[in-house]
Write a protein that holds these residues in place. Sequence first.
Motif, PDB file in Angstrom:
ATOM      1  N   THR A 283      46.097  40.466  41.239  1.00 15.51           N
ATOM      2  CA  THR A 283      44.877  41.134  40.781  1.00 15.51           C
ATOM      3  C   THR A 283      45.223  42.316  39.878  1.00 15.51           C
ATOM      4  O   THR A 283      44.546  42.567  38.891  1.00 15.51           O
ATOM      5  N   PHE A 284      46.309  43.018  40.216  1.00 20.48           N
ATOM      6  CA  PHE A 284      46.688  44.177  39.410  1.00 20.48           C
ATOM      7  C   PHE A 284      47.153  43.727  38.029  1.00 20.48           C
ATOM      8  O   PHE A 284      46.821  44.360  37.019  1.00 20.48           O
ATOM      9  N   ALA A 285      47.916  42.628  37.976  1.00 11.27           N
ATOM     10  CA  ALA A 285      48.358  42.115  36.673  1.00 11.27           C
ATOM     11  C   ALA A 285      47.156  41.737  35.824  1.00 11.27           C
ATOM     12  O   ALA A 285      47.088  42.078  34.639  1.00 11.27           O
ATOM     13  N   LEU A 286      46.175  41.063  36.425  1.00 10.51           N
ATOM     14  CA  LEU A 286      44.954  40.693  35.690  1.00 10.51           C
ATOM     15  C   LEU A 286      44.238  41.939  35.170  1.00 10.51           C
ATOM     16  O   LEU A 286      43.881  42.033  33.997  1.00 10.51           O
ATOM     17  N   ALA A 287      44.046  42.913  36.079  1.00 12.08           N
ATOM     18  CA  ALA A 287      43.315  44.124  35.710  1.00 12.08           C
ATOM     19  C   ALA A 287      44.053  44.895  34.628  1.00 12.08           C
ATOM     20  O   ALA A 287      43.450  45.388  33.673  1.00 12.08           O
ATOM     21  N   LEU A 288      45.364  44.991  34.764  1.00  8.19           N
ATOM     22  CA  LEU A 288      46.151  45.743  33.788  1.00  8.19           C
ATOM     23  C   LEU A 288      46.094  45.048  32.430  1.00  8.19           C
ATOM     24  O   LEU A 288      45.935  45.693  31.387  1.00  8.19           O
ATOM     25  N   PHE A 289      46.209  43.723  32.450  1.00  6.62           N
ATOM     26  CA  PHE A 289      46.130  42.960  31.202  1.00  6.62           C
ATOM     27  C   PHE A 289      44.778  43.200  30.524  1.00  6.62           C
ATOM     28  O   PHE A 289      44.699  43.485  29.330  1.00  6.62           O
ATOM     29  N   ILE A 290      43.702  43.129  31.321  1.00  5.34           N
ATOM     30  CA  ILE A 290      42.352  43.300  30.766  1.00  5.34           C
ATOM     31  C   ILE A 290      42.193  44.690  30.166  1.00  5.34           C
ATOM     32  O   ILE A 290      41.752  44.853  29.024  1.00  5.34           O
ATOM     33  N   LEU A 291      42.582  45.721  30.933  1.00 13.12           N
ATOM     34  CA  LEU A 291      42.325  47.073  30.444  1.00 13.12           C
ATOM     35  C   LEU A 291      43.248  47.451  29.294  1.00 13.12           C
ATOM     36  O   LEU A 291      42.836  48.203  28.409  1.00 13.12           O
ATOM     37  N   THR A 292      44.468  46.900  29.284  1.00 15.73           N
ATOM     38  CA  THR A 292      45.320  47.123  28.116  1.00 15.73           C
ATOM     39  C   THR A 292      44.692  46.475  26.885  1.00 15.73           C
ATOM     40  O   THR A 292      44.582  47.093  25.819  1.00 15.73           O
ATOM     41  N   GLY A 293      44.248  45.242  27.063  1.00 15.93           N
ATOM     42  CA  GLY A 293      43.593  44.534  25.959  1.00 15.93           C
ATOM     43  C   GLY A 293      42.375  45.277  25.459  1.00 15.93           C
ATOM     44  O   GLY A 293      42.179  45.443  24.249  1.00 15.93           O
ATOM     45  N   ILE A 294      41.548  45.758  26.408  1.00 18.31           N
ATOM     46  CA  ILE A 294      40.324  46.458  26.021  1.00 18.31           C
ATOM     47  C   ILE A 294      40.658  47.741  25.271  1.00 18.31           C
ATOM     48  O   ILE A 294      40.017  48.102  24.275  1.00 18.31           O
ATOM     49  N   THR A 295      41.708  48.452  25.734  1.00 20.54           N
ATOM     50  CA  THR A 295      42.109  49.678  25.052  1.00 20.54           C
ATOM     51  C   THR A 295      42.568  49.374  23.622  1.00 20.54           C
ATOM     52  O   THR A 295      42.202  50.086  22.679  1.00 20.54           O
ATOM     53  N   ILE A 296      43.324  48.294  23.462  1.00 20.94           N
ATOM     54  CA  ILE A 296      43.767  47.905  22.115  1.00 20.94           C
ATOM     55  C   ILE A 296      42.559  47.573  21.239  1.00 20.94           C
ATOM     56  O   ILE A 296      42.455  48.025  20.095  1.00 20.94           O
ATOM     57  N   ILE A 297      41.594  46.805  21.805  1.00 20.35           N
ATOM     58  CA  ILE A 297      40.372  46.467  21.056  1.00 20.35           C
ATOM     59  C   ILE A 297      39.656  47.745  20.623  1.00 20.35           C
ATOM     60  O   ILE A 297      39.216  47.882  19.482  1.00 20.35           O
TER      61      ILE A 297
ATOM     62  N   LEU B 169      42.300  55.772  33.450  1.00 23.37           N
ATOM     63  CA  LEU B 169      43.608  55.223  33.806  1.00 23.37           C
ATOM     64  C   LEU B 169      43.602  54.574  35.189  1.00 23.37           C
ATOM     65  O   LEU B 169      44.409  53.686  35.462  1.00 23.37           O
ATOM     66  N   THR B 170      42.683  55.015  36.047  1.00 24.85           N
ATOM     67  CA  THR B 170      42.650  54.414  37.385  1.00 24.85           C
ATOM     68  C   THR B 170      41.808  53.154  37.432  1.00 24.85           C
ATOM     69  O   THR B 170      41.711  52.515  38.474  1.00 24.85           O
ATOM     70  N   ARG B 171      41.167  52.797  36.285  1.00 22.74           N
ATOM     71  CA  ARG B 171      40.349  51.591  36.278  1.00 22.74           C
ATOM     72  C   ARG B 171      41.125  50.335  36.704  1.00 22.74           C
ATOM     73  O   ARG B 171      40.605  49.554  37.510  1.00 22.74           O
ATOM     74  N   PRO B 172      42.332  50.114  36.180  1.00 17.06           N
ATOM     75  CA  PRO B 172      43.046  48.905  36.605  1.00 17.06           C
ATOM     76  C   PRO B 172      43.279  48.890  38.108  1.00 17.06           C
ATOM     77  O   PRO B 172      43.167  47.846  38.760  1.00 17.06           O
ATOM     78  N   LEU B 173      43.557  50.088  38.652  1.00 16.68           N
ATOM     79  CA  LEU B 173      43.836  50.177  40.084  1.00 16.68           C
ATOM     80  C   LEU B 173      42.587  49.858  40.902  1.00 16.68           C
ATOM     81  O   LEU B 173      42.619  49.025  41.819  1.00 16.68           O
ATOM     82  N   SER B 174      41.458  50.510  40.534  1.00 16.97           N
ATOM     83  CA  SER B 174      40.231  50.282  41.311  1.00 16.97           C
ATOM     84  C   SER B 174      39.770  48.833  41.175  1.00 16.97           C
ATOM     85  O   SER B 174      39.340  48.204  42.134  1.00 16.97           O
ATOM     86  N   LEU B 175      39.889  48.295  39.952  1.00 14.40           N
ATOM     87  CA  LEU B 175      39.464  46.909  39.716  1.00 14.40           C
ATOM     88  C   LEU B 175      40.284  45.930  40.552  1.00 14.40           C
ATOM     89  O   LEU B 175      39.742  45.016  41.184  1.00 14.40           O
ATOM     90  N   SER B 176      41.604  46.148  40.581  1.00 19.09           N
ATOM     91  CA  SER B 176      42.463  45.185  41.275  1.00 19.09           C
ATOM     92  C   SER B 176      42.404  45.370  42.789  1.00 19.09           C
ATOM     93  O   SER B 176      42.357  44.394  43.528  1.00 19.09           O
ATOM     94  N   VAL B 177      42.359  46.630  43.242  1.00 21.72           N
ATOM     95  CA  VAL B 177      42.355  46.866  44.686  1.00 21.72           C
ATOM     96  C   VAL B 177      41.055  46.349  45.307  1.00 21.72           C
ATOM     97  O   VAL B 177      41.056  45.815  46.414  1.00 21.72           O
ATOM     98  N   ARG B 178      39.934  46.496  44.587  1.00 24.98           N
ATOM     99  CA  ARG B 178      38.646  46.036  45.109  1.00 24.98           C
ATOM    100  C   ARG B 178      38.718  44.544  45.463  1.00 24.98           C
ATOM    101  O   ARG B 178      38.343  44.126  46.560  1.00 24.98           O
ATOM    102  N   LEU B 179      39.218  43.748  44.531  1.00 26.18           N
ATOM    103  CA  LEU B 179      39.301  42.304  44.760  1.00 26.18           C
ATOM    104  C   LEU B 179      40.324  41.975  45.845  1.00 26.18           C
ATOM    105  O   LEU B 179      40.024  41.241  46.799  1.00 26.18           O
ATOM    106  N   PHE B 180      41.503  42.549  45.700  1.00 26.75           N
ATOM    107  CA  PHE B 180      42.586  42.258  46.654  1.00 26.75           C
ATOM    108  C   PHE B 180      42.198  42.644  48.078  1.00 26.75           C
ATOM    109  O   PHE B 180      42.349  41.857  49.017  1.00 26.75           O
ATOM    110  N   ALA B 181      41.631  43.852  48.233  1.00 22.17           N
ATOM    111  CA  ALA B 181      41.317  44.342  49.577  1.00 22.17           C
ATOM    112  C   ALA B 181      40.221  43.503  50.220  1.00 22.17           C
ATOM    113  O   ALA B 181      40.284  43.177  51.413  1.00 22.17           O
ATOM    114  N   ASN B 182      39.215  43.148  49.430  1.00 21.55           N
ATOM    115  CA  ASN B 182      38.133  42.306  49.967  1.00 21.55           C
ATOM    116  C   ASN B 182      38.660  40.975  50.449  1.00 21.55           C
ATOM    117  O   ASN B 182      38.297  40.494  51.527  1.00 21.55           O
TER     118      ASN B 182
END
Lengths: 161, 237
Positions: free
Chosen positions: B112-126, B161-174
């Motif tokens: 989940t963290f890899a997905l979130a990090l990929f998304i937010l890196t991509g969004i930042t580049i966009i 910067l904590t968006r990837p963390l909150s995004l990934s932890v939410r899914l993983f923890a649930n």
Amino acid sequence: MPQLAPADWLPQLIWLAIVFAVFYVLMAKLALPKIGGVIDARRDKIKSDLETADGLRRKTEEAIAAYEQALAEAKQKAHGIAQEARDKLNAEITAEREKLEAELDSKAAEAEDAIKKAKESALKEVDGIATDVASDIVNSLIGVSPSKDETAKAVASARQG
Amino acid sequence: MHQFEITRLVELDVFGLDASFTNSGLFMVIAAVLVTGFLVWAMRRPSMVPSRSQSIAELSYEFVANMVRDNSGTAGMPYFPFVFTLFMFILALNMLGLVPYSFTVTSHIIVTFALALFILTGITIIGFIKHGAGFLRLFVPKGVPVVLLPLIAVIEIISYLTRPLSLSVRLFANMMAGHTMLKVFGAFVVALGFLGGWAPLAFMVGFTALEVLVAFLQAYVFAILTCIYLNDALHLH
């Protein structure tokens, strides 16, 4: 917790990258264009159908308007014809009546003339009768027969008086 | 915690990197194959009046398309295939995880963290491509007193910067919490036996229904947050 074993991370990440990339290509190039194509085609079909229906409706309205106009024109025409016929009849009646009245007037005038003539001749005869009666009366009263002229003069003066 | 364990099905070594095909990889493949297979099968005879399976395919398409359009505007539509892939992938992984003896890929924080990090890196580049350095205005909200600006900017940057963390932890923890609960109560059913096991079994039936909801909801939340973050990058504030 098995999730926190770094040795297991790399295989997961590598396969995540591979599967997700392939899955993305499958979706973007295969599945989604198909679904989107059908949805777009349906939307276009509905749109064109609605436009056709709209066009037909407009045509119907035009036809109704043309029909109503034709109807109004026909009514107008019929009204004109009726008016013409009525006018013609009125004129004929008037002419006929005038002719009849003139005829009646002339007949009445002739009759009046005849009456007048009859009256005059009657009055003339009355004078003659009055003279005869007067000379007879004088004769029987005094035994003298007055001359005809004298008696006529006397009758005329009596009538005047 | 046995249900979360990674087992190597095929040992692979690529240039010294451990690229073994694990049970996690297997379920990713199953999820991708199931979704692709279903969608292609459902659209095998596309028609103006959709069949039942075609309706489901169109429903999922419209669902995600509306999600992207509502949250990112029409400027976000080029990224619709990505969001659709993301949503269907996570949804399939979550749902597959509910099948007994299966493996839940999304219960691993690294995925989940890899997905979130990929998304937010991509969004930042966009964001930087769209607005250049102006993208940094994202961290400077309008109508804030000048005195507070440095503080607000720092808070905004930290929250970004904590968006990837909150995004990934939410899914993983649930996912992890739900599956652990199911496992614990499943163990109760066995432990209490034929006489006492009915109560936890009844609970498990209800809880499984709840987990189905959570599986869908977390996929939805993941996708919709991606759309919202994308909207930030496309339109700033």
